[in-house]
Design a protein around this motif. Structure first.
Motif, PDB file in Angstrom:
ATOM      1  N   LEU A 231     -66.676  23.321  -2.777  1.00 47.06           N
ATOM      2  CA  LEU A 231     -67.657  23.890  -3.714  1.00 47.06           C
ATOM      3  C   LEU A 231     -68.985  24.221  -3.036  1.00 47.06           C
ATOM      4  O   LEU A 231     -69.802  24.942  -3.613  1.00 47.06           O
ATOM      5  CB  LEU A 231     -67.890  22.934  -4.881  1.00 47.06           C
ATOM      6  CG  LEU A 231     -66.726  22.823  -5.866  1.00 47.06           C
ATOM      7  CD1 LEU A 231     -67.051  21.795  -6.935  1.00 47.06           C
ATOM      8  CD2 LEU A 231     -66.436  24.161  -6.496  1.00 47.06           C
TER       9      LEU A 231
ATOM     10  N   VAL B 298     -69.251  27.866  -2.569  1.00 50.49           N
ATOM     11  CA  VAL B 298     -69.412  28.496  -3.882  1.00 50.49           C
ATOM     12  C   VAL B 298     -70.884  28.505  -4.278  1.00 50.49           C
ATOM     13  O   VAL B 298     -71.427  29.530  -4.704  1.00 50.49           O
ATOM     14  CB  VAL B 298     -68.563  27.772  -4.949  1.00 50.49           C
ATOM     15  CG1 VAL B 298     -68.839  28.319  -6.332  1.00 50.49           C
ATOM     16  CG2 VAL B 298     -67.094  27.862  -4.616  1.00 50.49           C
TER      17      VAL B 298
ATOM     18  N   SER C   2     -68.248  34.333  -4.188  1.00 48.42           N
ATOM     19  CA  SER C   2     -68.449  33.022  -4.810  1.00 48.42           C
ATOM     20  C   SER C   2     -67.332  32.723  -5.809  1.00 48.42           C
ATOM     21  O   SER C   2     -66.810  31.607  -5.858  1.00 48.42           O
ATOM     22  CB  SER C   2     -69.801  32.991  -5.515  1.00 48.42           C
ATOM     23  OG  SER C   2     -69.945  31.843  -6.292  1.00 48.42           O
TER      24      SER C   2
ATOM     25  N   GLY D 148     -64.593  29.826  -5.486  1.00 53.94           N
ATOM     26  CA  GLY D 148     -64.441  28.863  -6.576  1.00 53.94           C
ATOM     27  C   GLY D 148     -63.001  28.736  -7.031  1.00 53.94           C
ATOM     28  O   GLY D 148     -62.510  27.626  -7.286  1.00 53.94           O
TER      29      GLY D 148
END
Length: 93
Positions: free
Chosen positions: A60, A63, A44, A48
């Motif tokens: 995103l 993420v 993640s 990001g």
């Protein structure tokens, strides 16, 4: 400290700790959950950073998904009961 964290994350733990007791539990399953959760949080973070570098806001979505999966597996792996870990592995049947 553990009880206050369990109270904080009760909405997540509730999904896995309610129901009949489960008889199949292996300590290695808890260890694997913690490792996989940490890996998803690293993934993640990397996603990001990549989305910030590319400046594409649609990036995103991974993420958020990777963070959610990592958070749930870490919470169940560290704070969950043996039954919750077994249910996470799908051994409640």
């Amino acid at each position: 400290m553990k009880e206050s964290l369990r109270n904080l994350f009760w909405p997540i733990l509730r999904q896995f700790e309610t129901g009949d007791p489960v008889k199949r539990y292996k300590p290695s399953h808890r260890t694997i959950l913690v490792v996989v959760g940490a890996l998803f949080l690293v993934l993640s973070t990397a996603a990001g950073l990549a989305s910030a570098y590319s400046e594409h806001w649609g990036a995103l979505i991974p993420v958020v998904v990777f963070f959610a999966v990592g958070l749930v597996t870490l919470v169940v792996g560290t704070l969950g009961s043996n039954d919750a870990v077994s249910r996470m592995w799908g051994q409640d049947k």
